[in-house]
Scaffold this motif. Structure first.
Motif, PDB file in Angstrom:
ATOM      1  N   SER A   2       0.780  -1.118  -0.004  1.00 15.41           N
ATOM      2  CA  SER A   2      -0.159  -0.113   0.021  1.00 15.41           C
ATOM      3  C   SER A   2       1.044   1.210   0.153  1.00 15.41           C
ATOM      4  CB  SER A   2      -0.998  -0.124   1.004  1.00 15.41           C
ATOM      5  OG  SER A   2      -0.087   0.494   2.258  1.00 15.41           O
ATOM      6  N   GLU A   3       0.254   2.291  -0.257  1.00 11.26           N
ATOM      7  CA  GLU A   3       1.009   3.598  -0.523  1.00 11.26           C
ATOM      8  C   GLU A   3       1.360   3.995   0.957  1.00 11.26           C
ATOM      9  OE1 GLU A   3      -0.404   7.600  -2.490  1.00 11.26           O
ATOM     10  OE2 GLU A   3      -0.984   5.712  -3.859  1.00 11.26           O
ATOM     11  N   THR A   4       0.843   3.865   1.950  1.00 13.44           N
ATOM     12  CA  THR A   4       0.793   4.211   3.239  1.00 13.44           C
ATOM     13  C   THR A   4       2.273   3.378   3.738  1.00 13.44           C
ATOM     14  OG1 THR A   4      -1.529   4.188   3.417  1.00 13.44           O
ATOM     15  CG2 THR A   4      -0.003   4.767   5.334  1.00 13.44           C
ATOM     16  N   VAL A   5       2.001   1.967   3.448  1.00 12.86           N
ATOM     17  CA  VAL A   5       3.243   1.309   3.997  1.00 12.86           C
ATOM     18  C   VAL A   5       4.403   1.701   3.267  1.00 12.86           C
ATOM     19  CG1 VAL A   5       4.304  -1.015   3.985  1.00 12.86           C
ATOM     20  CG2 VAL A   5       1.705  -0.891   4.608  1.00 12.86           C
ATOM     21  N   THR A   6       4.560   2.030   1.830  1.00  8.39           N
ATOM     22  CA  THR A   6       5.630   2.643   1.020  1.00  8.39           C
ATOM     23  C   THR A   6       6.318   3.870   1.729  1.00  8.39           C
ATOM     24  OG1 THR A   6       4.574   1.666  -0.786  1.00  8.39           O
ATOM     25  CG2 THR A   6       6.492   3.261  -0.945  1.00  8.39           C
TER      26      THR A   6
END
Ligand code: ZN
Length: 498
Positions: A2-6
């Motif tokens: 996910s973008e957040t994890v990235t």
């Protein structure tokens, strides 16, 4: 991903870079730096540490963690991302409790106090170190007070090295070990003349043999460095850059580089064996101090003091040192294993070693929370040494000034050494079940399959799981002192009488 994890990974990578830079500075301080550098190195470390700390404890990291937790909800709990969020969230909540000023003060004090300790030890001058110890104890108590009251205040310090382990659990293991170890040490043969123990063991040959053995273990030039220092240690800057250090005593086989190199190589193999995908994340190191020590002890002792190992390695060592020319393998093997009362922890045989740790585990609790005044520490140390090991130090260099840990603010760390010893044998028994001819391989100087097993079962996971979970995964059950005690008793019984 996910973008957040990235985004979380990107933020954490910067923080890990700063922490890595601090480790480079520490490595330099202990290996390369002229003593004069100490006047500013504490400031360098405090600045880098403070910036890393401030970046980490930001509200934004907390928000990212919360959003990332929602994204990984329902994902495989063993996945890198799920573990990253879980471990980092816990680290973040812990770090948020420590005021930035206290954090910086502890870092700076540790660096300066280590220098004061080095001088005090050199001059056998405990009185000059005492104010530094008092200040360190004071800051440690302030640190403990940042956390909610635990069953035992020592739990808070232990948690920094063994996440979620409780003091009474350690006490239970040590209470089982203490009488058994004392009995083994007391039953050992009285001192006898082993003239070859005092060398000479020329430094250059120690260095060459140290390199030969770590290369055989799989520590290649491309990813490892070996340097000398006063107090050997291992550090790493990624899975691709591992720094080992050792020391070269020419007049004492036990203090020669052979065993300290084997020990640090075990730590280094653990660091090197981490999954490179975890590099630049908080998961990219060994799981806990005890698990780390289980690997240094496994390579140094379980393998490195075994008869099969020396059947392979002794011919090279005997060729290297004239003093061993007439010493048979069995006599050498016995000399490096038999219990003998000793004052210095790092030179102690495997059996006596645990008693040195039990002494420190008790004394540091007394110093922090039990009302032991630092002025009474040397005498209390000597009394306990007499009680546990049966001998008394003639000076503080060989007593309470021998270790760097307390000077560096490392309270709660010592017990993990002995827990590591206990775990090393539990893990080894598990390995033997899967690799039944491991000893035959060692006798041929082959370590590849053993190394692969350890990497697969332990090293690659880094800090993904809690220590208790990791121990169950690699050793098949919780920490248990019995295999270790059986191992020591069998070993002592097998030593060929001189
Ligand atoms: Zn170690």
């Amino acid at each position: 991903m996910s973008e957040t994890v990235t985004e979380l990974r990107r933020e954490l990578a910067q923080i890990i870079d700063l922490r890595t830079a601090a480790r480079v500075l520490e490595w330099d301080q202990l290996v390369m730096m002229p003593r004069g550098g100490a006047t500013t190195r504490g400031d360098h470390l405090a600045t880098v540490g403070r910036v890393a700390h401030e970046l980490f404890v930001r509200d934004e990291i907390g928000e990212l963690l919360e959003a990332a937790a929602r994204d990984v909800d329902g994902a495989d709990p063993d996945s890198d991302d799920a573990c990253l969020v879980e471990v980092t969230r816990r680290d973040w909540e812990k770090a948020r409790r420590i005021p930035a000023d206290l954090h910086a003060e502890m870092t700076k004090l540790a660096s300066e106090s280590v220098e004061a300790w080095a001088t005090a030890r050199e001059n056998d001058d405990y009185a000059s170190f005492r104010p530094w110890l008092d200040r360190t104890l004071d800051l440690k108590r302030q640190y403990v007070a940042c956390f909610p009251p635990a069953d035992d205040p020592y739990d808070v310090l232990l948690d920094d090295f063994e996440r979620e382990m409780h003091t009474d659990e350690v006490r239970r293991v040590f209470d089982r070990l203490e009488p058994a170890l004392r009995e083994l040490v007391a039953a050992a043969d009285p001192e006898e003349d082993e003239a070859f123990l005092t060398g000479p063991y020329p430094e250059q040959m120690q260095h060459e043999l140290s390199l030969a053995v770590i290369r055989a273990f799989g520590a290649s030039n491309e990813f490892f460095r070996l340097d000398s220092t006063v107090h050997p240690f291992c550090t790493s800057f990624s899975t691709q850059d591992v720094r080992l250090t050792t020391r070269y005593a020419e007049d004492d086989l036990h203090a020669s580089s052979i065993f300290s190199t084997l020990h640090e190589a075990g730590h280094g193999l653990y660091e090197r064996g981490g999954d490179p995908a975890l590099d630049r994340t908080p998961l990219a190191t060994g799981c806990s101090s005890a698990l780390h020590e289980s690997q240094s002890r496994l390579w140094e002792n379980v393998i490195g003091r075994s008869l099969p190992f020396w059947t392979w390695f002794y011919p090279q060592v005997r060729d290297g040192f004239a003093v061993l020319a007439d010493v048979p393998l069995e006599v050498f093997h016995r000399a490096i294993n038999r219990p003998r009362p000793s004052l210095i922890r790092v030179d102690a045989d495997e059996t006596t070693y645990g008693l040195h740790i039990i002494l420190r585990f008790g004394l540091e609790q007394e110093l922090l929370f039990g009302g032991l005044d630092t002025k009474d520490l040397p005498e209390r140390w000597d009394d306990r040494m007499q009680e546990l090991v049966g001998i008394r130090p003639a000076d503080d260099r060989r007593g309470c000034l021998q270790d760097v840990h307390w000077a560096g603010g490392l309270f709660g760390y010592f017990p993990t050494y002995q827990l590591g010893n206990v775990l090393s044998v539990q893990i080894w028994e598990r390995l033997l079940a899967d690799v039944p001819d491991a000893y035959e391989q060692i006798e041929r100087g082959e370590f590849g399959e053993i190394h692969d097993w350890l990497r697969e079962e332990l090293y690659r996971h880094g800090r993904k799981f809690t220590p208790a979970e990791t121990v169950v995964r690699v050793a098949g059950g919780p920490i248990d002192p019995e295999p270790y005690l059986r191992y020591l008793a069998d070993k002592n019984a097998s030593l060929v009488p001189a």
